[in-house]
Design an enzyme around this catalytic site. Structure first.
Site, PDB file in Angstrom:
ATOM      1  CD  GLU A 113      -2.620   1.287   2.657  1.00 44.19           C
ATOM      2  OE1 GLU A 113      -2.986   0.204   3.164  1.00 44.19           O
ATOM      3  OE2 GLU A 113      -2.949   2.393   3.107  1.00 44.19           O
ATOM      4  CD  GLU A 128      -3.720   7.943   5.156  1.00 40.82           C
ATOM      5  OE1 GLU A 128      -2.571   7.513   4.942  1.00 40.82           O
ATOM      6  OE2 GLU A 128      -4.610   7.266   5.663  1.00 40.82           O
TER       7      GLU A 128
HETATM    8  C1  NAG Z   1      -8.844   5.386   2.979  1.00 40.68           C
HETATM    9  O1  NAG Z   1      -7.533   5.510   2.647  1.00 40.68           O
HETATM   10  C2  NAG Z   1      -6.570   5.053   3.543  1.00 40.68           C
HETATM   11  C3  NAG Z   1      -5.291   5.175   2.819  1.00 40.68           C
HETATM   12  O2  NAG Z   1      -4.473   5.862   3.517  1.00 40.68           O
HETATM   13  C4  NAG Z   1      -6.761   3.631   3.950  1.00 40.68           C
HETATM   14  O3  NAG Z   1      -5.800   3.240   4.898  1.00 40.68           O
HETATM   15  C5  NAG Z   1      -8.128   3.499   4.488  1.00 40.68           C
HETATM   16  O4  NAG Z   1      -8.380   2.140   4.709  1.00 40.68           O
HETATM   17  C6  NAG Z   1      -9.135   4.047   3.539  1.00 40.68           C
HETATM   18  N1  NAG Z   1     -10.351   4.109   4.205  1.00 40.68           N
HETATM   19  C7  NAG Z   1     -11.432   3.884   3.621  1.00 40.68           C
HETATM   20  C8  NAG Z   1     -12.567   3.895   4.474  1.00 40.68           C
HETATM   21  O5  NAG Z   1     -11.562   3.674   2.436  1.00 40.68           O
END
Ligand code: NAG
Ligand code: NAG
Length: 318
Positions: A134, A139
């Site tokens: 990932e 962010e």
């Molecule tokens: C949104 O993005 C972050 C990436 O940093 C990820 O870790 C997270 O799981 C994501 N959350 C959702 C709810 O999609």
């Protein structure tokens, strides 16, 4: 006619310059996000106070609006929620295509802001997390600048504690998602305009990520910065990352086999609210946000009127 010496020299120069040259593979603009990406109406894996809606719902509620060179994606900003009902409607999209070695360029005019917001531009292989890797490119939570750039991987990937030539500051070195509560290995961007209200006030910016066998790099330029590489800003048919200068974040392969730790990844853009990071009381209140995060989301729809993405383009070069 060239001498063999001359052709050898030319070939050597060509192959060296090709090393960081990539060709345009995908140019996602406007309605391309409706045809070549998928709205993911899934339960939020990070336990946010959101209800991710499908594409038909998102477009009919105008949470997703694609027209010309504009993609808007937002959280609902009109509905008071019942505490016992689902979370606030929001949007998460994923590219249908997946990429291994590539450069991804994100031209973003506005990103979601406001207490409780946790927006992200990132890449992963959802069905093989964390072993497919990932990369979190953009962010943060609760308007707290600057941007956090983070890798999350399976076992056996760490970053050197020093020595990376980059503009940002290393915050953690163990990328293994099973360690340290999935903190990952991270870099803090150096400038306030890399995230949230300050990013938006300066007209947004460009994020770019390069992944090859040797490293993962992320660059950031505000739209108000001079010196943005012209191949990147104009959407040229090819880009040469050797000309992009020192990256904001550099994750080398010194103690991390990047091709082993990262499979083909999709690009994801999401906006969650509260949840495992943004919603922790210490994090939410520490950012100056009032009360309990979930109560705040339930009862203050108008505070989400700036919780939207405005994306001019996502371009992928391979
Ligand atoms: C949104 O993005 C972050 C990436 O940093 C990820 O870790 C997270 O799981 C994501 N959350 C959702 C709810 O999609
Ligand atoms: C949908 O959202 C876009 C972008 O904010 C806006 O320009 C448009 O007027 C909205 N459409 C409707 C029907 O509200």
């Amino acid at each position: 006619m060239w001498s063999s010496f001359a052709s050898f020299t030319v070939l050597a120069l060509v192959s060296r310059s090709l090393a960081a040259t990539y060709s345009l593979n995908q140019n996602y603009v406007g309605t391309d996000f409706l045809t070549a990406w998928t709205h993911e109406a899934i339960a939020d894996p990070t336990n946010g106070r959101v209800n991710y809606v499908d594409q038909a719902t998102a477009t009919s509620l105008n949470l997703t609006y694609a027209n010309g060179d504009t993609l808007i994606m937002r959280a609902d900003d009109t509905t008071v929620l019942s505490a016992s009902g689902p979370g606030r409607n929001s949007v998460r999209i994923r590219s249908n295509a997946e990429f291994t070695h590539h450069v991804a360029v994100f031209d973003i005019r506005h990103m979601p802001q406001g207490c409780a917001t946790w927006p992200a531009v990132w890449e992963t292989a959802e069905t093989n997390w964390p072993n497919g890797g990932e990369v979190d490119i953009l962010e943060g939570v609760n308007d707290e600048t600057p941007d956090s750039i983070t890798l999350h991987t399976g076992a056996g990937c760490t970053m050197p504690a020093s020595g990376q030539t980059m503009l940002g500051a290393l915050t953690s070195t163990d990328c293994n998602a099973n360690d340290n509560g999935n903190a990952g290995c991270g870099v803090r961007a150096p400038s306030a305009n890399s995230y949230g209200p300050t990013f938006n006030a300066q007209g947004g910016g460009f994020y770019a990520m390069e992944r090859n066998s040797d490293f993962i790099k992320v660059w950031f330029w505000s739209h108000s910065d001079g010196g943005v590489p012209s191949d990147l800003s104009t959407g040229a048919s090819s880009v040469d990352t050797d000309n992009w200068g020192t990256p904001t974040a550099l994750f080398p392969n010194t103690d991390c086999d990047i091709d082993e730790e990262f499979s083909a990844n999709n690009i994801i853009i999401n906006l969650t609210l509260c949840g495992d990071w943004a919603g922790q009381a210490a994090v939410f209140n520490g950012a100056g946000c009032p009360g309990d995060c979930v109560d705040y989301v339930n009862n203050n729809p108008s505070s989400f009127s700036n919780a939207y993405w405005d994306i001019a383009a996502v371009r992928v070069y391979v």
